[in-house]
Design an enzyme around this catalytic site. Structure first.
Site, short mmCIF file in Angstrom:
data_model
loop_
_atom_site.label_atom_id
_atom_site.label_comp_id
_atom_site.label_asym_id
_atom_site.label_seq_id
_atom_site.Cartn_x
_atom_site.Cartn_y
_atom_site.Cartn_z
N LYS A 69 0.80 -1.23 0.00
CA LYS A 69 0.00 0.00 0.00
C LYS A 69 0.84 1.28 0.00
O LYS A 69 0.41 2.29 -0.55
CB LYS A 69 -0.96 0.01 1.20
CG LYS A 69 -2.11 -0.98 1.08
CD LYS A 69 -3.09 -0.80 2.24
CE LYS A 69 -4.29 -1.73 2.09
NZ LYS A 69 -5.30 -1.47 3.14
N ASP A 105 -10.08 3.00 2.27
CA ASP A 105 -10.19 2.34 3.58
C ASP A 105 -10.92 3.22 4.60
O ASP A 105 -11.83 2.77 5.30
CB ASP A 105 -8.81 1.97 4.10
CG ASP A 105 -8.21 0.78 3.39
OD1 ASP A 105 -8.96 -0.04 2.84
OD2 ASP A 105 -6.96 0.66 3.38
N ILE A 213 -12.71 -3.62 13.33
CA ILE A 213 -12.40 -3.89 11.93
C ILE A 213 -11.99 -5.34 11.69
O ILE A 213 -11.83 -5.74 10.54
CB ILE A 213 -11.34 -2.92 11.37
CG1 ILE A 213 -9.94 -3.25 11.90
CG2 ILE A 213 -11.71 -1.48 11.64
CD1 ILE A 213 -8.84 -2.53 11.11
#
Length: 283
Positions: A69, A105, A213
């Site tokens: 990422k 995200d 999460i």
């Protein structure tokens, strides 16, 4: 819709990638919307070559997961402000050979919370100080929430809070923040320690909204304690689905079938869902 020679290709890149739920989610969405295309997974160990391949093969859209990422950012042609502020890219769009990076995200977390509560003006405690915490904190603070970071490693929380102009505190001072929304972005609660929780149940208040999460188990130890106390809870699948929905809409220009996507994820998870074995939110 039957595949054609020129049907668009979408993909997720990472290492490992075999566990990703994105192919199940996005392929179901494409089918539900009657759109051509296929979404596949590629295990990538040579990132520069993979990015060149995205461009050369005309892959329409790509999800980026760990460990790429951050490393992918200098390899792209354009990075939007959201990804730049979060410091990571999870979405690549190939627009006529121009590779554009963004990050969905944080938006996924925001949308997940907004299914049960408004966030503007609310006091939010985020547990953790890693990449997920940064994405969630940016999105919620940008939406008007009053965000504070709490982490067992205090210097890490303090450093991230200073970078993002947020408040921070030690875990044992969490109750003093009087949070209205609590979001766990740590891996606490997943196997091999699936029975653990990042905070004691005594910290919780029935008026809180509690989000975790971690998405396998769907109800983590934290969420189970919150539910028993009467809190409103949000599971990790919601964030996964909403971040994927934002990708889908960016790539196709079509409204994402969120309910269909959630069902696809639940079905993909069902063979491995247990009460004591968890998985972190890796998309």
């Amino acid at each position: 819709m039957p595949m054609q020679a020129n049907s668009p290709v979408y993909a997720v890149i990472g290492d490992p990638v075999a566990h990703s739920l994105s192919p199940a989610m996005h392929n179901r969405a494409l089918a539900a919307c009657g759109l051509p295309g296929v979404y596949v997974g590629f295990r990538v160990t040579d990132l520069p070559v993979a990015v060149a391949g995205i461009r050369a093969l005309g892959i329409r859209g790509v999800s980026v997961t760990i460990p790429h990422k951050v490393a992918v950012m200098p390899l792209l042609d354009e990075i939007d402000d959201t990804a730049r502020r979060i410091g990571a890219v999870n979405t690549i769009s190939n627009e006529s050979g121009v590779l554009k990076g963004t990050n969905t995200d944080g938006l996924g977390a925001l949308k997940a919370l907004e299914t049960v509560t408004a966030v503007d003006g609310r006091r939010v405690a985020i547990l953790g100080a890693g990449g997920a915490a940064r994405a969630v904190a940016w999105a919620l603070s940008n939406a008007g929430a009053k965000v504070a970071l709490f982490n067992r490693t205090v210097p890490r929380a303090a450093a991230l809070a200073r970078q993002m102009n947020l408040e921070w505190g030690r875990m044992d001072n969490l109750a003093r923040w009087r949070a209205e929304i609590l979001v766990n972005t740590t891996p606490v609660g997943m196997a091999p320690d699936a029975g653990a929780a990042p905070v004691a149940a005594a910290i919780l208040d029935p008026a809180m909204v509690v989000m975790d999460i971690v998405y396998n188990p769907l109800e983590t130890t934290l969420l189970a304690a919150a539910r028993r106390l009467g809190c409103t809870t949000v599971d990790g699948v919601q964030m996964l689905v909403f971040q994927g929905a934002a990708q889908f809409e960016r790539w196709t220009g079509v409204a994402a079938p969120v309910t269909v996507m959630r069902q696809a994820v639940i079905e993909a998870l069902s063979p491995t869902l247990t009460h004591r074995h968890g998985q972190a939110a890796v998309f």
